[in-house]
Write a protein that holds these residues in place. Structure first.
Motif, PDB file in Angstrom:
ATOM      1  N   ARG A  36       0.809  -1.223   0.000  1.00  0.00           N
ATOM      2  CA  ARG A  36       0.000   0.000   0.000  1.00  0.00           C
ATOM      3  C   ARG A  36       0.842   1.273   0.000  1.00  0.00           C
ATOM      4  O   ARG A  36       0.312   2.368   0.096  1.00  0.00           O
ATOM      5  CB  ARG A  36      -0.925  -0.011   1.216  1.00  0.00           C
ATOM      6  CG  ARG A  36      -2.005  -1.086   1.137  1.00  0.00           C
ATOM      7  CD  ARG A  36      -2.715  -1.265   2.448  1.00  0.00           C
ATOM      8  NE  ARG A  36      -1.854  -1.865   3.458  1.00  0.00           N
ATOM      9  CZ  ARG A  36      -2.237  -2.176   4.685  1.00  0.00           C
ATOM     10  NH1 ARG A  36      -3.490  -1.952   5.050  1.00  0.00           N
ATOM     11  NH2 ARG A  36      -1.394  -2.713   5.548  1.00  0.00           N
ATOM     12  N   VAL A  37       2.169   1.107  -0.112  1.00  0.00           N
ATOM     13  CA  VAL A  37       3.052   2.281  -0.047  1.00  0.00           C
ATOM     14  C   VAL A  37       3.979   2.372  -1.247  1.00  0.00           C
ATOM     15  O   VAL A  37       4.033   3.377  -1.942  1.00  0.00           O
ATOM     16  CB  VAL A  37       3.879   2.281   1.256  1.00  0.00           C
ATOM     17  CG1 VAL A  37       4.857   3.448   1.266  1.00  0.00           C
ATOM     18  CG2 VAL A  37       2.953   2.352   2.464  1.00  0.00           C
ATOM     19  N   GLY A  38       4.762   1.321  -1.512  1.00  0.00           N
ATOM     20  CA  GLY A  38       5.696   1.396  -2.624  1.00  0.00           C
ATOM     21  C   GLY A  38       6.752   0.307  -2.584  1.00  0.00           C
ATOM     22  O   GLY A  38       6.627  -0.685  -1.858  1.00  0.00           O
ATOM     23  N   TRP A  39       7.809   0.496  -3.382  1.00  0.00           N
ATOM     24  CA  TRP A  39       8.943  -0.420  -3.412  1.00  0.00           C
ATOM     25  C   TRP A  39      10.143   0.246  -2.754  1.00  0.00           C
ATOM     26  O   TRP A  39      10.393   1.445  -2.941  1.00  0.00           O
ATOM     27  CB  TRP A  39       9.296  -0.806  -4.851  1.00  0.00           C
ATOM     28  CG  TRP A  39       8.280  -1.694  -5.495  1.00  0.00           C
ATOM     29  CD1 TRP A  39       7.963  -2.976  -5.151  1.00  0.00           C
ATOM     30  CD2 TRP A  39       7.450  -1.384  -6.629  1.00  0.00           C
ATOM     31  NE1 TRP A  39       6.981  -3.485  -5.975  1.00  0.00           N
ATOM     32  CE2 TRP A  39       6.648  -2.531  -6.899  1.00  0.00           C
ATOM     33  CE3 TRP A  39       7.299  -0.258  -7.434  1.00  0.00           C
ATOM     34  CZ2 TRP A  39       5.724  -2.569  -7.937  1.00  0.00           C
ATOM     35  CZ3 TRP A  39       6.376  -0.287  -8.473  1.00  0.00           C
ATOM     36  CH2 TRP A  39       5.601  -1.443  -8.720  1.00  0.00           C
TER      37      TRP A  39
ATOM     38  N   ALA B 195       0.722   6.720  -5.645  1.00  0.00           N
ATOM     39  CA  ALA B 195       0.135   8.043  -5.859  1.00  0.00           C
ATOM     40  C   ALA B 195      -0.600   8.495  -4.589  1.00  0.00           C
ATOM     41  O   ALA B 195      -1.191   7.669  -3.884  1.00  0.00           O
ATOM     42  CB  ALA B 195      -0.825   7.987  -7.042  1.00  0.00           C
ATOM     43  N   PRO B 196      -0.519   9.773  -4.218  1.00  0.00           N
ATOM     44  CA  PRO B 196      -0.035  10.902  -5.023  1.00  0.00           C
ATOM     45  C   PRO B 196       1.451  11.201  -4.870  1.00  0.00           C
ATOM     46  O   PRO B 196       1.903  12.224  -5.369  1.00  0.00           O
ATOM     47  CB  PRO B 196      -0.873  12.065  -4.481  1.00  0.00           C
ATOM     48  CG  PRO B 196      -1.009  11.737  -3.025  1.00  0.00           C
ATOM     49  CD  PRO B 196      -1.175  10.235  -2.964  1.00  0.00           C
TER      50      PRO B 196
ATOM     51  N   GLY C 156       3.938   9.215  -5.889  1.00  0.00           N
ATOM     52  CA  GLY C 156       4.701   8.573  -6.931  1.00  0.00           C
ATOM     53  C   GLY C 156       3.773   8.081  -8.022  1.00  0.00           C
ATOM     54  O   GLY C 156       2.606   8.476  -8.111  1.00  0.00           O
ATOM     55  N   ASP C 157       4.285   7.185  -8.870  1.00  0.00           N
ATOM     56  CA  ASP C 157       3.531   6.794 -10.062  1.00  0.00           C
ATOM     57  C   ASP C 157       2.803   5.471  -9.921  1.00  0.00           C
ATOM     58  O   ASP C 157       2.214   4.988 -10.882  1.00  0.00           O
ATOM     59  CB  ASP C 157       4.473   6.748 -11.275  1.00  0.00           C
ATOM     60  CG  ASP C 157       5.512   5.653 -11.155  1.00  0.00           C
ATOM     61  OD1 ASP C 157       5.862   5.281 -10.007  1.00  0.00           O
ATOM     62  OD2 ASP C 157       5.989   5.171 -12.200  1.00  0.00           O
ATOM     63  N   ILE C 158       2.827   4.823  -8.740  1.00  0.00           N
ATOM     64  CA  ILE C 158       2.087   3.575  -8.542  1.00  0.00           C
ATOM     65  C   ILE C 158       0.615   3.920  -8.296  1.00  0.00           C
ATOM     66  O   ILE C 158       0.290   4.633  -7.348  1.00  0.00           O
ATOM     67  CB  ILE C 158       2.650   2.767  -7.354  1.00  0.00           C
ATOM     68  CG1 ILE C 158       4.154   2.550  -7.516  1.00  0.00           C
ATOM     69  CG2 ILE C 158       1.931   1.426  -7.235  1.00  0.00           C
ATOM     70  CD1 ILE C 158       4.809   1.945  -6.290  1.00  0.00           C
ATOM     71  N   ARG C 159      -0.271   3.384  -9.133  1.00  0.00           N
ATOM     72  CA  ARG C 159      -1.680   3.768  -9.020  1.00  0.00           C
ATOM     73  C   ARG C 159      -2.417   3.002  -7.926  1.00  0.00           C
ATOM     74  O   ARG C 159      -3.279   3.549  -7.239  1.00  0.00           O
ATOM     75  CB  ARG C 159      -2.369   3.547 -10.364  1.00  0.00           C
ATOM     76  CG  ARG C 159      -1.878   4.510 -11.445  1.00  0.00           C
ATOM     77  CD  ARG C 159      -2.645   4.341 -12.741  1.00  0.00           C
ATOM     78  NE  ARG C 159      -2.238   5.329 -13.742  1.00  0.00           N
ATOM     79  CZ  ARG C 159      -2.716   5.376 -14.976  1.00  0.00           C
ATOM     80  NH1 ARG C 159      -3.632   4.495 -15.379  1.00  0.00           N
ATOM     81  NH2 ARG C 159      -2.284   6.299 -15.821  1.00  0.00           N
TER      82      ARG C 159
END
Length: 642
Positions: free
Chosen positions: A204-207, A227-228, A230-233
């Motif tokens: 739910r956050v990123g890599w 997002a918002p 970064g680019d992970i939708r």
């Protein structure tokens, strides 16, 4: 904010982490997508994870599922099977074979098994011990010294690193190296070996990218954010690591993200739609001449797909691979947690070298004494001692003793200890007060005249030189010279024969000057912080034998040690690390503060001398800090020294 920076993440991010996060924010709008052609592959197979066989010439694939571990040809035909039910999958070359790691779904244990792809034969599995947390994923890592590790990704932020082999051999039993705090909803990991980078997802956050080295600090940098920010939708799912880059799946948005590393930051290159897939999972990638080949599984229908993408990341410059030298003994951990152990000294027995002792400071307790096997022999709880040095033949009234001197941070003084020349027993022998506001480092100088001097420094850069004398049986210190450097010093060492002092300025480098009290304190540069020496400059020691004089310096910033000639022009002879010793169950050394070396023949493995380094991160098992004992003969061999 807690969704972006969970509690197990440091909120005070280093500069390069902030740069990486800024890169994520600035590149949220991905570039035009490279072309990707996907087609169904091996539709009748039930898979939880897929992988390409490692190796440039390999053409087969591996599959982990409820029907076992399967070796397949490039058409998806089964060639060999290891029975069981498995989840997660990673591989490495193991000589002529392939090492496969997976998660046994029935036993809920990670296993390793070798595969001979030519004979299509599976070896005997090696199981890691059952853990006290559910394991979601795992991945393999081979470090610069050819040690093999498995990372386990568990629920609720639990992660572990296990040593499982060296070179072409597996180690049995496997050894837990360290725990690793991971995101609370991490499910998968991948390692890029050459860059020593571990990638872990936080759905739910990123890599995130972590240092993979077993001696590294447990910190992380963002690769990409949801997002918002970064680019992970939607979701950060499975990923694949390539030299200089990373590919990641957003299964809910059915997109493939491509990232290029630039210095310490990560830059989004493209978002590629995975047309026809509803929930892509289990990403496997291998480079081709024109791009990369992909294997994916659609969790919606269970089918496997393969495709080619015309994109490759640009490899980034890698840190040089340094020779690793193993410690063959280590001291018992100090009796205080945290940043405690600091600086060693070596007292050489005048008649029986095997009875020599290693002295070590605990800056939360006092002075410690160990035998050459690392057994604790004495504790002197005299206060927060930082650095220590020792010299022989000091006149204490009518007696001749050996003298150890340490910087005492409780009283900003020099703490003095006599060393019984027969037994090696330490006794408190007095104290010399100093006007330093924050005393830090200490080293001794004993010229041919027989006098003994102590150099003490403070965190403000000030140095004080004292002449120590005890004609009446009480040790006193006479201030004979003072000078300073521009910023914080600590480590120093004196060359008694050539009457030179070497001193370290932590963020600048190493200087030299005349050690004699009646001479000008003119500094000359020995080596500056740069490509070989990484700040902080910490411990400095002098090895002298048969005309070969070397300085050994702790390059704390990259967990290494620099060896250079101790005479002009101070040529660098090499750099090395103290790596782990799997057979002896001794971890490597990292974040080293103080060190010491002697050339005396102490017998056995120490026949050409002994190097002792402080270990700032004690692992395998994780305990309080300690000191590592390294044969100088092994250092000389690794660096090609005479």
């Amino acid at each position: 904010m807690t969704r972006i920076f969970p509690l197990n993440t440091k909120l005070s991010l280093p500069k390069h982490y902030l740069l990486a996060l800024i890169a994520c924010l600035m590149t949220s709008h991905a570039q035009a997508a490279p072309s990707l052609k996907l087609q169904p592959w091996a539709q009748d197979l039930s898979a939880n994870a897929v992988a390409f066989l490692p190796g440039e010439a390999a053409t087969g694939r591996l599959l982990a599922g409820r029907d076992g571990l399967l070796l397949l040809d490039d058409q998806g035909r089964e060639l060999s099977r290891f029975n069981g039910a498995f989840d997660s999958l990673d591989t490495r070359v193991l000589g002529a074979n392939v090492l496969v790691t997976s998660l046994d779904s029935d036993r809920q244990q990670a296993l390793l098994v070798s595969l001979d792809p030519q004979k299509r034969q599976w070896g005997t599995p090696l199981y890691l011990p059952a853990r006290d947390f559910p394991v979601n994923g795992l991945c393999l890592y081979r470090d610069e010294a050819s040690n093999l590790f498995v990372f386990l990704v568990g629920e609720e932020g639990r992660g572990e690193q296990w040593l499982v082999g060296h070179g072409e051999q597996l180690s049995e039993p496997a050894q837990r190296v360290r725990g690793l705090p991971l995101p609370p909803d991490a499910t998968t990991c991948q390692v890029q070996d050459d860059a020593n980078q571990l990638f872990v997802n936080e759905e739910r956050v990123g890599w995130w990218a972590y240092p993979a080295s077993s001696e590294a600090e447990s910190v992380r940098a963002p690769v990409a954010m949801r997002a918002p920010f970064g680019d992970i939708r939607q979701v950060a799912g499975a990923m694949a690591a390539l030299p200089g880059g990373m590919l990641g799946l957003d299964p809910q948005a059915a997109q493939l993200h491509l990232y290029q590393q630039q210095d310490q930051a990560w830059v989004a290159q493209a978002r590629v739609p995975l047309t026809g897939l509803k929930e892509p999972e289990s990403l496997a990638v291998r480079l081709t001449k024109t791009g990369a080949q992909l294997l994916l599984r659609d969790d919606d229908n269970g089918r496997l797909y393969q495709g080619d993408i015309d994109w490759q990341p640009t490899p980034v410059p890698l840190a040089p691979r340094l020779p690793n030298v193993a410690a063959i003994a280590q001291s018992e951990p100090v009796a205080r947690q945290g940043d405690s152990a600091d600086d060693p000294a070596i007292w050489v027995h005048p008649t029986t070298p095997a009875l020599s002792r290693v002295l070590g400071t605990n800056k939360k307790q006092g002075l410690l004494a160990y035998d050459l096997q690392g057994k604790l022999l004495q504790e002197l709880p005299v206060g927060r001692l930082n650095n220590v040095d020792v010299r022989s033949g000091f006149k204490l009234g009518s007696q001749t003793v050996d003298l150890a001197v340490a910087s005492n941070r409780d009283r900003n003084s020099l703490s003095l200890f006599s060393v019984d020349r027969a037994s090696g027993e330490l006794r408190e022998a007095g104290e010399v007060p100093t006007p330093l506001k924050e005393i830090y480092g200490i080293c001794l100088f004993q010229p041919d005249s027989g006098e003994l001097y102590a150099f003490a420094n403070g965190k403000d850069g000030q140095y004080l030189q004292y002449r120590l004398h005890a004609a009446d049986g009480s040790i006193k210190g006479e201030l004979v010279r003072q000078f300073s450097v521009d910023s914080q010093p600590e480590g120093c060492v004196a060359d008694d024969l050539r009457q030179r002092l070497f001193l370290g300025e932590e963020d600048v480098g190493v200087w030299t000057m005349d050690a004699r009290a009646d001479q000008p304190a003119t500094l000359g540069s020995v080596i500056k912080v740069g490509a070989q020496l990484h700040a902080d400059v910490e411990g400095i020691a002098l090895y002298q034998s048969a005309g070969h004089d070397y300085l050994v310096i702790s390059s704390q910033g990259n967990d290494s040690y620099v060896v250079l000639d101790a005479q002009p022009p101070y040529a660098v002879r090499g750099t090395f690390r103290v790596g782990l010793n799997a057979a002896a169950r001794i971890d490597g050394a990292s974040e080293t503060d103080g060190l010491e070396v002697v050339s005396a023949n102490l017998g056995g493995a120490w026949s050409r001398g002994l190097l002792v380094v402080q270990d700032g991160r004690k692992r395998m098992p994780e305990q309080a800090q300690n000191f590592k004992f390294v044969p100088w003969a092994d250092v000389a061999k690794a660096l090609g020294l005479p």
